[in-house]
Design a protein around this motif. Structure first.
Motif, mmCIF file in Angstrom:
data_model
loop_
_atom_site.group_PDB
_atom_site.id
_atom_site.type_symbol
_atom_site.label_atom_id
_atom_site.label_comp_id
_atom_site.label_asym_id
_atom_site.label_seq_id
_atom_site.Cartn_x
_atom_site.Cartn_y
_atom_site.Cartn_z
ATOM 1 N N THR A 107 50.833 67.641 17.632
ATOM 2 C CA THR A 107 50.189 66.315 17.610
ATOM 3 C C THR A 107 49.048 66.290 18.611
ATOM 4 O OG1 THR A 107 51.812 65.474 19.190
ATOM 5 C CG2 THR A 107 52.298 65.142 16.856
ATOM 6 N N ILE A 108 48.545 67.465 18.957
ATOM 7 C CA ILE A 108 47.465 67.585 19.933
ATOM 8 C C ILE A 108 46.126 67.515 19.214
ATOM 9 C CG2 ILE A 108 46.411 69.063 21.681
ATOM 10 C CD1 ILE A 108 49.199 70.343 22.052
ATOM 11 N N PRO A 109 45.288 66.530 19.554
ATOM 12 C CA PRO A 109 43.982 66.441 18.899
ATOM 13 C C PRO A 109 43.029 67.511 19.414
ATOM 14 C CG PRO A 109 44.206 64.739 20.557
ATOM 15 C CD PRO A 109 45.518 65.446 20.504
ATOM 16 N N VAL A 110 42.182 67.981 18.558
ATOM 17 C CA VAL A 110 41.159 68.949 18.922
ATOM 18 C C VAL A 110 39.908 68.641 18.116
ATOM 19 C CG1 VAL A 110 41.939 70.624 17.193
ATOM 20 C CG2 VAL A 110 40.645 71.412 19.182
ATOM 21 N N ARG A 111 38.765 68.854 18.724
ATOM 22 C CA ARG A 111 37.488 68.526 18.073
ATOM 23 C C ARG A 111 36.685 69.801 17.906
ATOM 24 N NH1 ARG A 111 33.532 63.683 20.257
ATOM 25 N NH2 ARG A 111 31.708 64.130 18.931
ATOM 26 N N ASP A 112 36.128 69.981 16.710
ATOM 27 C CA ASP A 112 35.394 71.208 16.429
ATOM 28 C C ASP A 112 34.423 70.975 15.286
ATOM 29 O OD1 ASP A 112 36.543 74.688 16.196
ATOM 30 O OD2 ASP A 112 34.595 73.807 16.652
ATOM 31 N N ASP A 113 33.510 71.937 15.080
ATOM 32 C CA ASP A 113 32.588 71.894 13.944
ATOM 33 C C ASP A 113 33.185 72.661 12.774
ATOM 34 O OD1 ASP A 113 29.672 72.266 16.071
ATOM 35 O OD2 ASP A 113 30.675 70.459 15.337
#
Length: 125
Positions: A107-113
């Motif tokens: 449930t860990i958010p991560v941001r990427d392209d």
């Protein structure tokens, strides 16, 4: 997992129009900026147009006045309306998106392209 899928490419005569779509799917929490890039034969990939979540837009000089970028946040979809197409617009068009998602099996958010696989646009008589 996040997937971007482009559609709408094809063969068109000079002066014609096409509308590209880019649909994002998967464990998406939020999509930030999105953009269209293209890579012509023997050329480097270049930015065509970009759009922020609040619909601010930017265009390459070569397409200003002919192309229009838009998005539907409810559908996680971006569009590129291309009018007055020229032979030099021939390229593979890719969509790119800055996406906040969940790491697999967490449930860990991560941001990427993320990038789509590309759709061919050919402008020729």
């Amino acid at each position: 997992q996040v997937h971007l899928v482009e559609s709408g490419g094809g063969l068109v005569q000079p002066g014609g129009s096409l509308r590209l779509s880019c649909a994002a799917s998967g464990s998406i929490l939020r999509i930030y900026s999105m953009g269209w890039y293209r890579q012509g034969p023997g050329k480097q990939r270049e930015l065509v147009a970009a759009i922020t979540r609040d619909d601010s837009t930017d265009y390459a000089d070569s397409v200003k006045g002919r192309f229009t970028i838009s998005r539907d946040n409810a559908k996680n979809t971006m569009y590129l309306q291309m009018n007055s197409l020229k032979p030099e617009d021939t390229a593979v068009y890719y969509c790119c998106a800055d996406i906040n998602t969940l790491m697999p099996r967490t449930t860990i958010p991560v941001r990427d392209d993320y990038w789509g696989q590309g759709t061919q646009v050919t402008v020729s008589s």
